[in-house]
Design a protein around this motif. Structure first.
Motif, short mmCIF file in Angstrom:
data_model
loop_
_atom_site.label_atom_id
_atom_site.label_comp_id
_atom_site.label_asym_id
_atom_site.label_seq_id
_atom_site.Cartn_x
_atom_site.Cartn_y
_atom_site.Cartn_z
N ASP A 1 -10.19 5.91 -1.93
CA ASP A 1 -9.37 6.84 -1.15
C ASP A 1 -9.37 6.51 0.34
O ASP A 1 -8.51 6.98 1.07
CB ASP A 1 -9.87 8.27 -1.36
N ALA B 1 -0.26 6.02 -1.05
CA ALA B 1 -1.24 5.56 -0.07
C ALA B 1 -0.51 5.23 1.22
O ALA B 1 0.71 5.06 1.26
CB ALA B 1 -2.01 4.35 -0.59
N THR C 1 -2.78 2.66 -7.78
CA THR C 1 -3.71 3.19 -6.79
C THR C 1 -5.02 3.62 -7.42
O THR C 1 -6.00 3.84 -6.70
CB THR C 1 -3.08 4.36 -6.02
N ILE D 1 0.83 -1.20 0.00
CA ILE D 1 0.00 0.00 0.00
C ILE D 1 0.87 1.25 0.00
O ILE D 1 0.68 2.16 -0.80
CB ILE D 1 -0.96 0.00 1.21
N ARG E 1 -5.69 6.67 0.51
CA ARG E 1 -5.00 6.85 -0.75
C ARG E 1 -5.04 8.32 -1.15
O ARG E 1 -6.09 8.97 -1.03
CB ARG E 1 -5.67 5.99 -1.82
#
Length: 757
Positions: free
Chosen positions: A366, A457, A361, A350, A452
């Motif tokens: 988000d 992120a 991403t 991530i 994100r």
């Protein structure tokens, strides 16, 4: 007048002495670079690959070849500092040119002078025509090209588009260059305690025997990215696990393979070596080693009665399917090892080490929460016949990267994945209905929050923010496939075919994690929830690419029909409250006590006031439209000290089912703001700094802002623009805040995404 003349004479004499004294790189130069340069010049996205976090980096110099290139048809040579070449000449043969050669006429001297002669006006907004975006085309002139470069790009000096060096810093750098830019400093070495523990761990990793070496290989592939530390990180030293030609007790000689699961080509040993250079937050993914962790490995991997005749090879099929490669190791041991430190493993893909990844991403939202399936209820662990049947379907794409083969390779991968999902759906329809006991609750890694911000992120333990639109529920095949696809097998230097396959498959993994979560929802509500996640063109993607969901098998949870997801989240917070590492009364205020219970009265008052901004949609807080993805708020307290909050803009999307065209799927009217007292991003987009007594005015101004002009007034009053005279002190204070609260996690933050508001 006589006294003034005397002082001038003394200063002149002292200046001459200082001029004669040699400048030390480690003592005098690196601290300046760390303070003013590393925030941009680190990781793969450093302009011109000029990494200024170490003597080795500045000696390597610059290269016009960009690491991030989503269009290249052939994989390019790797250029990893401390790995792919050694010494200045080694990098010259790889196309890097010097930035230090020529003394006072060195390229870096010219760049510093250009930046100084075209310094931005303090406190001003940068010119609109000055491109500061991370996708700008970097120009990487050699010394003989500099005059032409400076004429065409007068605003591109160093430090670039930000408050520059002080007079003293500039003078020190110029003196160092005049003296020939000597590089000194000893490599970081472990202390006595660390050396003893390194010996114990190297002994574990290098045990003889096929079983022992298979486990060591699996562990290496899961820890190669980690910044490892001992003794709770008290020394500030970090280490990495590498494959070396030399055994323990000798100098490490790293084998530089493209991926950690490539064939080393010779006999090797697993070794631990210190991380050199400045620690930067964006690549600082930490993992603790301790005697307790060693005992845990012994218990997980070596107490069960399992055998293996030989260690598998390193061919393409072995790399593509880690489930088959490591099939001899009990799946229960592998999954539990990852669950023990789930935040680390999720961070690896991530937050990741590649520093830029919008195409990847693009296929995640988000803000979402992540949970894990309990090992006792994971069929891949508990049903050997099922495991044997589906393992061939879990092979990952991207190992073969021929452009002409791309459509065929992708079709095969998608077909295998959907066949697996169909087999999984059928198998789970005959098991006990999923309930609370099916959600892993082993430690505080059980509940994770992911945020994100466009092309980056972050992940944190605990459930932060309002209840998100989507949740992921990962089992072992989902977690392990994500890790291998995005970390072990991903090649940032790879070609467009490799990158496309990697990111397309991540879209399927996300869908699988969402589908698994839907099993917890009432069967008759699943299709409606799925439809909310896949609006507009997402419905076409559901039909084209994804296996259908199980809309028949009941859930074991009794949830109301009107909003089962919200009810699930509420009960999750109640049931797992002791595991929630980050309770969040600011974004989920229940009883008007919207503050941290254990905070000081001053912080509680500040939390309470700021909480009116938290979890608000754009129609209630129009100023969200003007905020970037990751804004930091720094508040100086009346009694001394300061607090830092993150204001994260969560962009809403009709769906996240496509790699490209993200802006076409925005739903800005549904954007929300998460506010949390912590630095939640490695890449601040902007900073506001104010005094405690100004919090009410700041909140009121944001609540009342209705236009760009209104927001501009807020920026002028409290904003820290790139040209702010105290920019660097305030920017680095964010990193200091991390150091004070989580010292092991501290590192220099990145300012490549800091906006020109």
């Amino acid at each position: 007048m006589a006294i003034r003349a005397l002082l001038a004479t003394v200063l002149l004499l002292l200046g001459g002495v200082l001029q004669a004294q040699p400048v030390s790189y480690s003592r005098d130069i690196q601290p300046i670079l760390t303070q003013k340069c590393v925030a941009c010049h680190a990781c793969y996205d450093a302009p011109c690959q000029l990494n200024l976090g170490s003597a080795a980096g500045i000696q390597r110099g610059a290269s016009p070849q960009a690491v991030y290139n989503g269009k290249r048809t052939e994989a390019q040579a790797t250029t990893r500092l401390f790995v792919d070449a050694q010494g200045e000449q080694g990098w010259r043969t790889r196309g890097f040119h010097s930035v230090l050669g020529g003394g006072d006429a060195a390229l870096v001297a010219h760049m510093l002078e250009l930046g100084r002669s075209h310094a931005p006006l303090p406190g001003s907004k940068l010119p609109e025509d000055l491109d500061i975006g991370i996708r700008r085309e970097n120009q990487c002139p050699r010394p003989d090209q500099f005059d032409d470069f400076a004429r065409k790009s007068p605003g591109a000096g160093m430090p670039f588009a930000v408050t520059g060096l002080s007079d003293g810093e500039y003078a020190t750098l110029r003196r160092w260059l005049v003296q020939g830019a000597p590089l000194d400093g000893e490599p970081l070495e472990p202390n006595a305690s660390e050396s003893a523990q390194i010996a114990a761990w190297e002994a574990l990793f290098n045990r003889p025997g096929a079983r022992e070496q298979l486990v060591a290989r699996w562990l290496y592939e899961h820890l190669f990215l980690a910044h490892l530390y001992f003794d709770a990180g008290k020394s500030g030293h970090f280490f990495e696990l590498v494959r070396s030609r030399t055994p323990p007790g000798e100098l490490v000689d790293v084998i530089a393979t493209r991926r950690p699961n490539d064939d080393p080509g010779t006999r090797f040993f697993y070794r631990l070596r210190p991380i050199q250079g400045v620690i930067v937050h964006k690549t600082h993914i930490t993992y603790a080693l301790s005697p307790r962790k060693q005992a845990r490995i012994e218990a997980l991997f070596f107490t069960a009665d399992w055998q293996v005749d030989a260690v598998p090879g390193y061919g393409p099929q072995r790399r593509a399917n880690p489930f088959a490669t490591f099939a001899a190791i009990p799946a229960q041991a592998r999954y539990q090892f990852m669950l023990d430190d789930a935040e680390y493993f999720v961070r690896t893909f991530i937050r990741g080490p590649v520093c830029r990844g919008q195409i990847a991403t693009d296929v995640i939202r988000d803000h979402f929460w992540t949970l894990f399936q309990a090992p006792a209820h994971d069929l891949y662990l508990t049903d050997a016949a099922y495991r044997e049947r589906v393992t061939p379907l879990l092979a990952l794409p991207g190992v073969q990267d021929g452009l002409a083969q791309l459509p065929l390779l992708w079709h095969e991968s998608k077909a295998n994945r959907n066949a697996y999902e169909a087999a999984r759906r059928e198998a789970y329809s005959h098991t006990p209905y999923p309930s609370w006991s099916h959600i892993w609750a082993g430690n505080d890694n059980a509940l994770l929050s992911i945020f994100r911000q466009l092309d980056s992120a972050s992940v944190r333990k605990g459930l932060i923010g309002a209840v998100p639109q989507t949740l992921w529920w990962l089992d072992f095949p989902l977690l392990e496939r994500t890790y291998y696809q995005l970390v072990v097998n991903f090649d940032v230097f790879g070609n467009v075919s490799h990158q496309a396959q990697t990111r397309l498959y991540f879209d399927l993994i996300r869908n699988g994690a969402e589908q698994n979560f839907l099993r917890l929802m009432p069967a008759n509500q699943r299709q409606a929830i799925l439809g909310d996640w896949y609006q507009d063109g997402g419905k076409l993607k559901l039909w084209l690419d994804y296996e259908g969901i199980d809309a028949d098998t009941p859930s074991g949870l009794r949830l109301p029909a009107d909003d089962p997801k919200a009810a699930f989240a509420e009960r999750l917070l109640q049931r797992y409250g002791s595991l929630n590492a980050r309770p969040d009364p600011l974004n989920r205020c229940r009883d008007e006590r919207c503050f941290r219970p254990g905070a000081s009265p001053a912080l509680q008052r500040m939390d309470q006031r700021l909480s009116v901004l938290a979890a608000r949609p754009l129609n209630q807080l129009p100023a969200i439209e003007y905020l970037p993805e990751a804004t930091l708020l720094r508040v100086e307290l009346d009694g001394g000290g300061r607090e830092v909050y993150s204001l994260l803009r969560n962009r809403a999307h009709s769906n996240v089912a496509f790699l490209l065209g993200e802006s076409l799927r925005y739903q800005p009217e549904k954007d929300t703001l998460t506010l949390y007292p912590e630095v939640l991003s490695s890449y601040p987009n902007f900073l506001f700094s104010l005094r405690e007594g100004e919090v009410n005015a700041f909140v009121a101004a944001l609540q009342q802002a209705r236009s760009a002009a209104d927001f501009e007034i807020i920026v002028r009053r409290w904003g820290v623009r790139r040209t702010h005279p105290q920019f660097w002190a305030l920017f680095h204070d964010l990193g200091e805040h991390i150091r004070e609260h989580e010292p092991v996690e501290a590192g220099v933050l990145d300012m490549n995404r800091y906006q020109n508001l």
